[in-house]
Design a protein around this motif. Sequence first.
Motif, PDB file in Angstrom:
ATOM      1  N   ASP A   1      19.275  -9.754 -16.970  1.00 14.93           N
ATOM      2  CA  ASP A   1      19.124 -10.243 -18.508  1.00 14.93           C
ATOM      3  C   ASP A   1      18.060  -9.090 -19.350  1.00 14.93           C
ATOM      4  O   ASP A   1      17.259  -9.575 -19.979  1.00 14.93           O
ATOM      5  CB  ASP A   1      18.366 -11.200 -18.320  1.00 14.93           C
ATOM      6  N   GLY A   2      18.379  -7.781 -19.295  1.00 15.33           N
ATOM      7  CA  GLY A   2      17.616  -6.710 -19.827  1.00 15.33           C
ATOM      8  C   GLY A   2      16.334  -6.598 -19.445  1.00 15.33           C
ATOM      9  O   GLY A   2      15.713  -5.500 -20.029  1.00 15.33           O
ATOM     10  N   HIS A   3      15.858  -6.854 -18.298  1.00 14.08           N
ATOM     11  CA  HIS A   3      14.805  -6.522 -17.773  1.00 14.08           C
ATOM     12  C   HIS A   3      15.053  -5.820 -16.518  1.00 14.08           C
ATOM     13  O   HIS A   3      16.118  -5.872 -15.718  1.00 14.08           O
ATOM     14  CB  HIS A   3      13.819  -7.766 -17.419  1.00 14.08           C
ATOM     15  N   LEU A   4      13.848  -4.866 -16.045  1.00 16.51           N
ATOM     16  CA  LEU A   4      13.936  -4.350 -14.770  1.00 16.51           C
ATOM     17  C   LEU A   4      13.354  -5.363 -13.842  1.00 16.51           C
ATOM     18  O   LEU A   4      12.241  -5.424 -13.846  1.00 16.51           O
ATOM     19  CB  LEU A   4      13.120  -3.054 -14.747  1.00 16.51           C
ATOM     20  N   HIS A   5      13.926  -5.497 -12.685  1.00 16.87           N
ATOM     21  CA  HIS A   5      13.437  -6.291 -11.589  1.00 16.87           C
ATOM     22  C   HIS A   5      13.654  -5.367 -10.362  1.00 16.87           C
ATOM     23  O   HIS A   5      14.532  -5.023  -9.821  1.00 16.87           O
ATOM     24  CB  HIS A   5      14.594  -7.673 -11.377  1.00 16.87           C
ATOM     25  N   ALA A   6      12.247  -5.409  -9.372  1.00 13.86           N
ATOM     26  CA  ALA A   6      11.950  -4.887  -8.553  1.00 13.86           C
ATOM     27  C   ALA A   6      11.694  -5.883  -7.382  1.00 13.86           C
ATOM     28  O   ALA A   6      10.764  -6.412  -7.672  1.00 13.86           O
ATOM     29  CB  ALA A   6      11.138  -3.601  -8.485  1.00 13.86           C
TER      30      ALA A   6
ATOM     31  N   LEU B   1      14.475   7.328  -7.276  1.00 14.41           N
ATOM     32  CA  LEU B   1      13.453   6.153  -6.701  1.00 14.41           C
ATOM     33  C   LEU B   1      12.102   5.895  -7.654  1.00 14.41           C
ATOM     34  O   LEU B   1      11.294   5.367  -7.230  1.00 14.41           O
ATOM     35  CB  LEU B   1      12.755   6.419  -5.358  1.00 14.41           C
ATOM     36  N   ALA B   2      12.370   6.442  -9.071  1.00 14.11           N
ATOM     37  CA  ALA B   2      11.558   5.945 -10.071  1.00 14.11           C
ATOM     38  C   ALA B   2      12.181   5.425 -11.240  1.00 14.11           C
ATOM     39  O   ALA B   2      13.403   5.705 -11.471  1.00 14.11           O
ATOM     40  CB  ALA B   2      10.498   7.296 -10.332  1.00 14.11           C
ATOM     41  N   HIS B   3      11.539   5.032 -12.275  1.00 16.00           N
ATOM     42  CA  HIS B   3      11.985   4.650 -13.529  1.00 16.00           C
ATOM     43  C   HIS B   3      11.330   5.090 -14.759  1.00 16.00           C
ATOM     44  O   HIS B   3      10.133   5.058 -14.499  1.00 16.00           O
ATOM     45  CB  HIS B   3      12.181   3.094 -13.657  1.00 16.00           C
ATOM     46  N   ARG B   4      12.051   5.883 -15.537  1.00 15.33           N
ATOM     47  CA  ARG B   4      11.529   6.589 -16.568  1.00 15.33           C
ATOM     48  C   ARG B   4      11.926   6.141 -17.989  1.00 15.33           C
ATOM     49  O   ARG B   4      13.050   5.789 -18.250  1.00 15.33           O
ATOM     50  CB  ARG B   4      11.590   8.143 -16.255  1.00 15.33           C
TER      51      ARG B   4
ATOM     52  N   TYR C   1       0.825  -1.157  -0.079  1.00 20.45           N
ATOM     53  CA  TYR C   1      -0.074   0.152   0.088  1.00 20.45           C
ATOM     54  C   TYR C   1       0.888   1.406   0.001  1.00 20.45           C
ATOM     55  O   TYR C   1       0.507   2.460   0.535  1.00 20.45           O
ATOM     56  CB  TYR C   1      -0.994   0.098   1.106  1.00 20.45           C
ATOM     57  N   GLY C   2       1.856   1.258  -0.913  1.00 20.52           N
ATOM     58  CA  GLY C   2       2.654   2.443  -0.946  1.00 20.52           C
ATOM     59  C   GLY C   2       3.834   2.652  -0.055  1.00 20.52           C
ATOM     60  O   GLY C   2       4.271   3.668   0.043  1.00 20.52           O
ATOM     61  N   ARG C   3       4.131   1.623   0.733  1.00 23.43           N
ATOM     62  CA  ARG C   3       5.127   2.018   2.071  1.00 23.43           C
ATOM     63  C   ARG C   3       6.397   1.516   1.746  1.00 23.43           C
ATOM     64  O   ARG C   3       7.149   2.030   2.294  1.00 23.43           O
ATOM     65  CB  ARG C   3       4.528   1.391   3.204  1.00 23.43           C
ATOM     66  N   ILE C   4       6.442   0.383   0.701  1.00 21.16           N
ATOM     67  CA  ILE C   4       7.777  -0.592   0.827  1.00 21.16           C
ATOM     68  C   ILE C   4       8.424   0.257  -0.640  1.00 21.16           C
ATOM     69  O   ILE C   4       7.863  -0.176  -1.877  1.00 21.16           O
ATOM     70  CB  ILE C   4       7.666  -1.796   0.758  1.00 21.16           C
ATOM     71  N   VAL C   5       9.510   0.901  -0.321  1.00 19.69           N
ATOM     72  CA  VAL C   5      10.384   1.043  -1.904  1.00 19.69           C
ATOM     73  C   VAL C   5      11.150  -0.047  -2.113  1.00 19.69           C
ATOM     74  O   VAL C   5      12.080  -0.318  -1.362  1.00 19.69           O
ATOM     75  CB  VAL C   5      11.188   2.286  -1.795  1.00 19.69           C
ATOM     76  N   PRO C   6      10.936  -0.663  -3.526  1.00 19.37           N
ATOM     77  CA  PRO C   6      11.791  -1.898  -3.663  1.00 19.37           C
ATOM     78  C   PRO C   6      13.295  -1.820  -3.962  1.00 19.37           C
ATOM     79  O   PRO C   6      13.452  -0.719  -4.299  1.00 19.37           O
ATOM     80  CB  PRO C   6      10.933  -2.577  -4.681  1.00 19.37           C
ATOM     81  N   TRP C   7      13.977  -2.756  -3.866  1.00 13.64           N
ATOM     82  CA  TRP C   7      15.376  -2.587  -4.599  1.00 13.64           C
ATOM     83  C   TRP C   7      15.028  -3.223  -6.107  1.00 13.64           C
ATOM     84  O   TRP C   7      14.661  -4.021  -6.348  1.00 13.64           O
ATOM     85  CB  TRP C   7      16.156  -3.766  -3.727  1.00 13.64           C
ATOM     86  N   ALA C   8      15.584  -2.100  -6.877  1.00 18.40           N
ATOM     87  CA  ALA C   8      15.722  -2.428  -8.247  1.00 18.40           C
ATOM     88  C   ALA C   8      16.980  -2.750  -9.044  1.00 18.40           C
ATOM     89  O   ALA C   8      17.958  -2.145  -8.676  1.00 18.40           O
ATOM     90  CB  ALA C   8      14.925  -1.025  -8.865  1.00 18.40           C
ATOM     91  N   ARG C   9      17.001  -3.606 -10.044  1.00 23.66           N
ATOM     92  CA  ARG C   9      18.010  -3.717 -10.676  1.00 23.66           C
ATOM     93  C   ARG C   9      17.773  -4.227 -12.248  1.00 23.66           C
ATOM     94  O   ARG C   9      16.614  -4.779 -12.145  1.00 23.66           O
ATOM     95  CB  ARG C   9      19.055  -4.882  -9.818  1.00 23.66           C
TER      96      ARG C   9
END
Length: 598
Positions: free
Chosen positions: A136-141, A161-164, A125-133
């Motif tokens: 294999d060419g994909h964005l994984h959070a 903290l966003a992907h654009r 519900y908007g509380r957890i900012v995930p770890w992103a990396r």
Amino acid sequence: MRIEDYALIGDMQSGALVGRDGSIDWLCLPRFDSPACFAALLGDEANGHWLIGPASPGRDRPMATRRRYRGDTLILETEWDTPTGTVRLIDFMPPRHTAPDVVRIVEGVAGSVAMNMELRVRFDYGRIVPWARRVDGHLHAVGGPDSVWLSSPVEVVGRGLAHRARFTVSQGHRLPFVLAWHPSHESLPPLPDAFTQLTDTELEWAQWMSRFRYSGRWRDEVARSAITLKALTYDPTGAIVAAPTTSLPEDIGGVRNWDYRYCWLRDATMTLEALLTCGYADEARAWREWLLRTIAGRPQDLQIMYGLAGERRLFEWEADWLAGYEGSQPVRIGNAAVNQLQLDVYGEVMSALHLAAEAGLEPDPHAWAIERKLLDFLESNWQEPDEGLWEVRGPRRQFVHSKVMAWTAFDRAVRLVDELGRRGPVAKWRELRDRIHAEVCEKGFDPERNTFTGAYGSRELDAALLIIPQTGFLPPDDPRVIGTIEAVQRELMRDGFVLRYPTEGGTVDGLPGHEGAFLACSFWLVEALTMIGRRDEAVELFERLLDLRNDVGLYSEEYDPRYKRLVGNFPQAFSHVPMIHAACALSGTIRRGSIVRC
């Protein structure tokens, strides 16, 4: 944006709300009642959203020029006309095979258009900012138990903290974006091909609509409501959620904010009736099996609502980090009304199972055994006060609607014996039915005003009284029925639509603030007017109610005439169901008790 500025996409296990600006502001994964990963609807974009839309030099996002569902499907098409060209955004959730997916396809229609994409995943519900990396060419959070992958040929850059992404689409070009969820402890399932899934999703909706049976004057409107009800069905179990959202307010800025992502026996029963009316026996059968599994046990433990798989613990708490829709707090998760006593649900369940039997669903001895146990409990408890169908959070009362539905329970039991050969103590059930009928007519009727009242000894009205002729409790031409309909028109109508009950100076629900006109009640009035022969008046009201739908044919729970906008959780099954019933009544319904046939 306003509530009506959203459209629904879904896969019959969850649903997302897509705004006119191309932003997905609400999505719970993997189920309707799971924690949201996009919760901007109840906060702001920092609580998670996924925007795809034309680039703009300022901070304002361009609103769509037009949008629609593709035919009789849940595939949403949003279009923008810009100075340089026209672009289309196609949004859908493919019917699920393993994990849930959201597919978005940007399609150039004319010229070329510069586009923006912004993805902010926020679990819990908007509380957890995930770890992103990147993998294999994909964005994984990843964040706790949740994991999402974004796949697209468009280059995506992480910042703040966003992907654009910034890209241009030209006429004839199509660029896909696929967001896939899975539990973080599991490996990534195969990512779907966006274009294949688009074809398959359209085909599945076409196959489902091939069973649609309504062909009256309002065919397209009824079809859209039926599709919406199908979208609110949790396919693995057959449960039907009241709405895919929580805490969209009935009173903007107020506290009348509830979590509707569960299955109410009452709502689901009325949905069953609507689906059978439209020709969907398979859905009705699945719901009956869910019901029998869910209510199994002691009849005194029957709840008014359950989780999607029949869960009983729906503890209510508040997400205090969310500001609420337009400042409407609290944001509630779970629903404390689960512990209320609402005696009308016994009548709703008996009516639904009778309807299923009469519609030709194969008999189930297990179902009849459960029904008899429910009747045993109701025999000893129908005289008790309860919270009623509106789930008041004030004191229990002797609600007339609850008593009428208790009558309905015993009436359907008698009819199951007389008409369909069930075995049971029918003489006792007839005596109980007659006793309840006599008491309601004595204690729940105000002869001075010629109307039934909301509760024994009260002068306040309740729009649920409009259902009396639909149940068969009294015939439509009974003067008491006509008087009640006219009293509701005099005392509960505001700006041409019907309130549930008085909230100004009233004592019914024990809550501060006001609420809008309840759309289901207005549709009940359409049906009641039709039943007493005032068809022209019914058609006029029905057409005005159709005008309240948003541009893609969706209703919320209520309409606030003060602000001329939809309020309450969205889209709302309890609004679309009586819309179907009203359309059937106006199109030549044959009604016997609560049985509807078109």
